[in-house]
Design an enzyme around this catalytic site. Structure first.
Site, PDB file in Angstrom:
ATOM      1  N   GLU A 209     -21.169   1.555  10.582  1.00  0.00           N
ATOM      2  CA  GLU A 209     -21.610   2.860  10.049  1.00  0.00           C
ATOM      3  C   GLU A 209     -22.272   2.691   8.675  1.00  0.00           C
ATOM      4  O   GLU A 209     -21.837   1.852   7.875  1.00  0.00           O
ATOM      5  CB  GLU A 209     -20.369   3.763   9.911  1.00  0.00           C
ATOM      6  CG  GLU A 209     -20.678   5.167   9.419  1.00  0.00           C
ATOM      7  CD  GLU A 209     -19.423   5.987   9.086  1.00  0.00           C
ATOM      8  OE1 GLU A 209     -18.336   5.396   8.905  1.00  0.00           O
ATOM      9  OE2 GLU A 209     -19.555   7.211   8.994  1.00  0.00           O
TER      10      GLU A 209
ATOM     11  N   LYS B 261     -23.723  12.237  13.025  1.00  0.00           N
ATOM     12  CA  LYS B 261     -22.252  12.312  13.095  1.00  0.00           C
ATOM     13  C   LYS B 261     -21.818  13.780  13.135  1.00  0.00           C
ATOM     14  O   LYS B 261     -22.224  14.578  12.287  1.00  0.00           O
ATOM     15  CB  LYS B 261     -21.677  11.607  11.866  1.00  0.00           C
ATOM     16  CG  LYS B 261     -20.180  11.485  11.814  1.00  0.00           C
ATOM     17  CD  LYS B 261     -19.801  10.698  10.550  1.00  0.00           C
ATOM     18  CE  LYS B 261     -18.342  10.404  10.421  1.00  0.00           C
ATOM     19  NZ  LYS B 261     -18.049   9.640   9.177  1.00  0.00           N
TER      20      LYS B 261
ATOM     21  N   CYS C  21     -17.248   6.806  13.570  1.00  0.00           N
ATOM     22  CA  CYS C  21     -16.046   6.755  12.727  1.00  0.00           C
ATOM     23  C   CYS C  21     -15.090   7.933  12.940  1.00  0.00           C
ATOM     24  O   CYS C  21     -14.424   8.007  13.966  1.00  0.00           O
ATOM     25  CB  CYS C  21     -16.478   6.615  11.274  1.00  0.00           C
ATOM     26  SG  CYS C  21     -15.212   5.865  10.222  1.00  0.00           S
TER      27      CYS C  21
HETATM   28  O1  LIG Z   1     -10.425   8.942   9.997  1.00  0.00           O
HETATM   29  C1  LIG Z   1     -10.274   8.027   9.208  1.00  0.00           C
HETATM   30  O2  LIG Z   1      -9.161   7.646   8.827  1.00  0.00           O
HETATM   31  C2  LIG Z   1     -11.464   7.275   8.670  1.00  0.00           C
HETATM   32  C3  LIG Z   1     -12.741   8.025   8.861  1.00  0.00           C
HETATM   33  C4  LIG Z   1     -13.822   7.529   8.006  1.00  0.00           C
HETATM   34  O3  LIG Z   1     -13.623   6.681   7.170  1.00  0.00           O
HETATM   35  C5  LIG Z   1     -15.185   8.018   8.185  1.00  0.00           C
HETATM   36  O4  LIG Z   1     -15.443   8.867   9.052  1.00  0.00           O
HETATM   37  O5  LIG Z   1     -16.074   7.532   7.479  1.00  0.00           O
END
Ligand SMILES: O=C(O)CCC(=O)C(=O)O
Length: 269
Positions: A41, A110, A144
Site C-alpha cells: 500500500e 480504498k 489494508c
Molecule cells: O486495521 C489496522 O489495524 C491497520 C490498518 C491500516 O494500517 C491501514 O488501513 O492503513
C-alpha cells in the site's frame, strides 16, 4: 499462476526513490518467472499525509505509465498495491492493476479509510468495487483496513472473485490481527488470499511484513517473513473448486436470514 509478493521498505515522502526501488523489484520478480507481481500500500509516498499536495500522483498518470510499461516489457501482471493520487484537488489511496498486455484492468480507491492514522482527514473514500480478471482468473482487490470489513470481501466473492489481493501498511503492533483476519477470510470464502505488507518504519509506526499467500483450505504458502524481499508461491485455481465441493458453503448459505431488517422482524414476530 506464480505470484511474487514484494515486501519492500518504503522511503517516507520520497517518491523518486520508491519508484526506483519498485522498478528493481519488478525486474527481479519478472526475471524469476512470475506471472503476477504484487506491491504494498502507498508505496510512492508512505503515509506522508500532510505532504500529499506536493507528493501525490496527479490523476495517477505517472504510476500508470510506469507500471504499464514494465508490465508490457516483461509480460507480467502487476497488482500495483496502492499509491497516493490527486484528482480534482482531492486525494485518494488508489490501486492500479495492469495485465500482461500493459492494459489497466482496474482502478480502485480504498473504500474504508483508517481513522487511527488520520487517513479520513486527508483522503476521500472510494465508492466502487474492485473486480478484474488476470489470465482469465476472476480476482478482487482491497486495501489494508478494508480487511476488517468481511462483508466487503464477501460481496466481491459472491460476484465471482476467486483470488483476493490485499496490499497493506499494517503496523507490527497489530500483526496478529492481520494474520488471523487474512486466514479467516481465505477459509470462509474458500478463495486464495494474496496479502503484501511493507517493512521498515515511518515517523509513527514500525512494520514487520508477514506478507501472506493463503490457499482456500487455509494453508499458508507464504508466511512469517519479516525481512525485506520478494516471496513467491504458485497458486492453482483447481484448489478453489475442490474446496468448494468438499464443504459447499456457498450452496448452504441462508441469504434470507442475513438481512438485518428481516431477522429483526422474525425475532419480534
Ligand atoms: O486495521 C489496522 O489495524 C491497520 C490498518 C491500516 O494500517 C491501514 O488501513 O492503513
Amino acid at each position: 499462476m506464480k505470484i511474487a509478493c514484494v515486501q519492500m521498505n518504503i522511503e517516507f515522502g520520497e517518491p523518486i526513490k520508491n519508484f526506483a526501488a519498485v522498478k528493481r523489484y519488478i525486474e527481479e520478480a519478472a526475471n524469476n518467472g512470475s506471472d503476477t507481481i504484487v506491491l504494498p500500500e502507498m508505496w510512492n509516498t508512505g503515509y506522508a499525509l500532510t505532504e500529499l499536495n506536493r507528493l501525490a500522483d496527479e490523476n495517477g498518470e505517472k504510476t500508470k505509465q510506469f507500471l504499464q510499461s514494465l508490465a508490457y516489457q516483461h509480460r507480467v501482471n502487476i497488482v500495483g498495491g496502492s499509491v497516493a493520487t490527486k484528482r480534482s484537488e482531492r486525494f485518494y489511496n488508489t490501486m492500479y492493476v495492469i495485465d500482461k498486455g500493459g492494459s489497466v484492468v482496474s482502478e480502485y480507491d480504498k473504500a474504508h479509510l483508517f481513522k487511527l492514522m488520520d487517513e479520513h482527514l486527508y483522503m476521500e473514500p472510494g465508492q466502487k468495487l474492485n473486480r478484474f480478471q488476470l489470465d482469465d482468473v476472476e480476482c478482487a482487490g482491497i486495501i489494508c483496513y478494508d480487511l476488517r470489513f468481511p462483508e466487503w470481501i464477501r460481496t466481491h466473492i459472491l460476484l465471482g472473485a476467486k483470488v483476493v489481493f490485499v496490499p497493506a501498511e499494517w503496523p507490527k503492533k497489530r500483526i496478529d490481527h492481520w494474520q488471523l483476519l487474512l486466514q479467516a477470510r481465505a477459509i470462509e470464502n474458500q478463495c486464495y488470499i494474496v496479502a503484501v505488507n511493507r517493512v521498515g518504519t515511518d515517523p509513527d509506526n514500525e512494520f514487520n511484513g508477514h506478507s501472506m499467500i493463503i490457499a482456500p483450505w487455509g494453508e499458508l504458502l507464504v508466511t512469517n517473513e519479516e525481512e525485506e524481499g520478494i516471496f513467491y508461491a504458485e497458486i492453482d485455481m483447481k484448489e478453489v473448486e475442490d474446496v468448494r465441493q468438499r464443504i459447499p458453503v456457498f450452496a448452504d448459505r441462508r441469504e434470507e436470514l442475513y438481512s438485518l431488517k428481516k431477522s429483526f422482524f422474525h425475532e419480534t414476530d
